[in-house]
Write an enzyme that holds these catalytic residues in place. Structure first.
Site, PDB file in Angstrom:
ATOM      1  N   LEU A 116      -8.099 -11.117   2.086  1.00  0.00           N
ATOM      2  CA  LEU A 116      -8.416 -10.669   3.623  1.00  0.00           C
ATOM      3  C   LEU A 116      -9.965 -10.726   3.624  1.00  0.00           C
ATOM      4  CD1 LEU A 116      -6.399  -7.426   3.377  1.00  0.00           C
ATOM      5  CD2 LEU A 116      -6.033  -9.590   4.727  1.00  0.00           C
ATOM      6  N   ASP A 171      -5.215 -10.245  -2.833  1.00  0.00           N
ATOM      7  CA  ASP A 171      -6.349  -9.489  -3.294  1.00  0.00           C
ATOM      8  C   ASP A 171      -6.124  -8.521  -4.550  1.00  0.00           C
ATOM      9  OD1 ASP A 171      -8.176  -9.780  -0.909  1.00  0.00           O
ATOM     10  OD2 ASP A 171      -6.377  -9.379   0.321  1.00  0.00           O
ATOM     11  N   GLU A 184      -9.323  -1.756  -8.224  1.00  0.00           N
ATOM     12  CA  GLU A 184      -9.699  -0.405  -7.815  1.00  0.00           C
ATOM     13  C   GLU A 184      -8.673   0.382  -6.757  1.00  0.00           C
ATOM     14  OE1 GLU A 184     -13.808   1.479  -7.480  1.00  0.00           O
ATOM     15  OE2 GLU A 184     -13.352   0.289  -5.903  1.00  0.00           O
ATOM     16  N   ASP A 185      -8.608  -0.670  -5.709  1.00  0.00           N
ATOM     17  CA  ASP A 185      -7.953   0.138  -4.664  1.00  0.00           C
ATOM     18  C   ASP A 185      -6.298   0.666  -4.745  1.00  0.00           C
ATOM     19  OD1 ASP A 185     -10.052  -0.465  -3.129  1.00  0.00           O
ATOM     20  OD2 ASP A 185      -9.646  -2.568  -2.756  1.00  0.00           O
ATOM     21  N   ARG A 230      -1.251  -5.782   0.863  1.00  0.00           N
ATOM     22  CA  ARG A 230      -1.635  -5.333  -0.428  1.00  0.00           C
ATOM     23  C   ARG A 230      -0.480  -4.231  -0.786  1.00  0.00           C
ATOM     24  NH1 ARG A 230      -7.616  -4.331  -1.658  1.00  0.00           N
ATOM     25  NH2 ARG A 230      -6.629  -4.833  -3.583  1.00  0.00           N
ATOM     26  N   ARG A 254      -8.465   1.639   6.211  1.00  0.00           N
ATOM     27  CA  ARG A 254      -7.518   1.729   5.274  1.00  0.00           C
ATOM     28  C   ARG A 254      -6.950   2.928   4.607  1.00  0.00           C
ATOM     29  NH1 ARG A 254      -8.135  -3.547   2.655  1.00  0.00           N
ATOM     30  NH2 ARG A 254      -8.636  -4.695   4.407  1.00  0.00           N
ATOM     31  N   HIS A 272     -14.790   0.053   2.789  1.00  0.00           N
ATOM     32  CA  HIS A 272     -14.517   1.247   2.158  1.00  0.00           C
ATOM     33  C   HIS A 272     -15.790   2.112   1.933  1.00  0.00           C
ATOM     34  CE1 HIS A 272     -11.204  -1.362   0.353  1.00  0.00           C
ATOM     35  NE2 HIS A 272     -10.461  -0.452   0.826  1.00  0.00           N
ATOM     36  N   CYS A 276     -14.916  -2.744  -7.165  1.00  0.00           N
ATOM     37  CA  CYS A 276     -13.433  -3.187  -6.754  1.00  0.00           C
ATOM     38  C   CYS A 276     -12.663  -3.554  -7.925  1.00  0.00           C
ATOM     39  CB  CYS A 276     -13.355  -3.912  -5.428  1.00  0.00           C
ATOM     40  SG  CYS A 276     -14.542  -3.792  -4.390  1.00  0.00           S
TER      41      CYS A 276
HETATM   42  C1  CIR Z   1      -9.545  -6.390   1.181  1.00  0.00           C
HETATM   43  O1  CIR Z   1      -9.974  -6.542   1.980  1.00  0.00           O
HETATM   44  O2  CIR Z   1      -8.788  -5.638   0.761  1.00  0.00           O
HETATM   45  C2  CIR Z   1     -10.011  -7.194  -0.089  1.00  0.00           C
HETATM   46  N1  CIR Z   1     -10.437  -8.632   0.347  1.00  0.00           N
HETATM   47  C3  CIR Z   1     -11.239  -6.530  -0.556  1.00  0.00           C
HETATM   48  C4  CIR Z   1     -11.035  -5.274  -1.182  1.00  0.00           C
HETATM   49  C5  CIR Z   1     -12.475  -4.761  -1.760  1.00  0.00           C
HETATM   50  N2  CIR Z   1     -12.287  -3.628  -2.624  1.00  0.00           N
HETATM   51  C6  CIR Z   1     -13.144  -2.450  -2.562  1.00  0.00           C
HETATM   52  O3  CIR Z   1     -13.937  -2.370  -1.768  1.00  0.00           O
HETATM   53  N3  CIR Z   1     -12.886  -1.463  -3.060  1.00  0.00           N
END
Ligand code: CIR
Length: 253
Positions: A18, A60, A65-66, A85, A131, A161, A248
């Site tokens: 993404l 992704d 981290e997410d 995700r 999100r 984020h 991340c």
């Molecule tokens: C996303 O859009 O989920 C990934 N391409 C990027 C996630 C980045 N994560 C973060 O800032 N903790």
């Protein structure tokens, strides 16, 4: 102080990740090399790093981290707001069983991505974003309180984020840009202002008295350095193409 980090090697499918960045597709070979340097930087800060293999099903998934919030007493498995995700959480739950006795999980209708959560001691700021929703944030707060910690919400306006735009660097110092310079919730911190032109560097991380910052942001580097930190620059430009930054790419605990 952190002892460990968990990272996930990017898969070739990362080119389908993404993004809103309009910086072109990431180059996979460069991304692998940058990821290896990132691991080395974490090790140089004294961390033991667990490197998980690539998971091509989830473009992704290198942004590990997410999918979990790791605290001193519990791990909270998130429920990513991005549908592509969601499945990433299954794998991390298995891995975290080796490290945590208490593992909690965010349930529907709650969504949370832990890039929206910033730890300041035993308090956690939770960004409400595209999100992370109200229900998810409230579930996080309930889990934190169950283990003697606390949480509060911050409404995001522009960034993906919370930690896209703000980083707590311990010692009451907060690196921040844009919308976070004027949030009353953050008035109590000493703000290290990152300019709009170097806003990507606001996603930096404190690791055991050093600060890792993305390579190529000289003004941000000076600002953070002048607050007394040892700085380590890491090139994560391939991950920037997918809206990802330094924080991340690892879970630190
Ligand atoms: C996303 O859009 O989920 C990934 N391409 C990027 C996630 C980045 N994560 C973060 O800032 N903790």
């Amino acid at each position: 102080m952190f002892k460990r980090a968990i990272v996930r090697t990017p898969g070739k499918s990362m080119i389908n990740g993404l993004t809103t960045a309009e910086l072109g597709l990431p180059n996979y070979e460069n991304a692998l090399a940058q990821h290896a340097e990132y691991i080395k930087a974490l090790k140089d800060c004294g961390l033991e790093v667990l490197v998980l293999g690539e998971d091509e099903r989830y473009p992704d998934s290198t942004f590990i981290e997410d999918v979990a919030l790791l605290t001193r007493d519990c791990a909270i498995i998130t429920n990513p707001g991005a549908p592509s995700r969601r499945g990433e959480t299954t794998e991390i739950k298995k891995v975290l069983r080796d490290y945590y006795t208490h593992i909690e999980e965010i349930r529907e209708p709650g969504t949370v991505e832990a890039g929206d959560i910033m730890m300041v001691g035993s308090h956690f700021y939770i960004g409400l974003s595209e999100r992370t929703n109200e229900s998810g944030a409230q579930q996080v707060i309930e889990f934190l309180e169950k283990y003697g910690m606390s949480g509060s919400v911050i409404r995001l306006e522009k960034v993906l984020h919370l930690k896209t735009g703000v980083a707590y660097l311990e010692h009451n110092n907060l690196a921040a840009f844009g919308e976070f310079l004027s949030k009353k919730e953050f008035y109590k911190f000493h703000i290290l202002e990152i300019g709009e032109d170097e806003s990507y560097a606001a996603n930096c991380i404190w690791v055991n008295n050093r600060v890792l910052i993305p390579q190529g942001y000289p003004k941000a580097r000076e600002t953070i350095k002048s607050a007394g930190y040892m700085i380590k620059e890491v090139d994560v430009s391939e991950f920037r193409k997918l809206d990802g930054g330094l924080s991340c790419l690892s879970l630190r605990f």
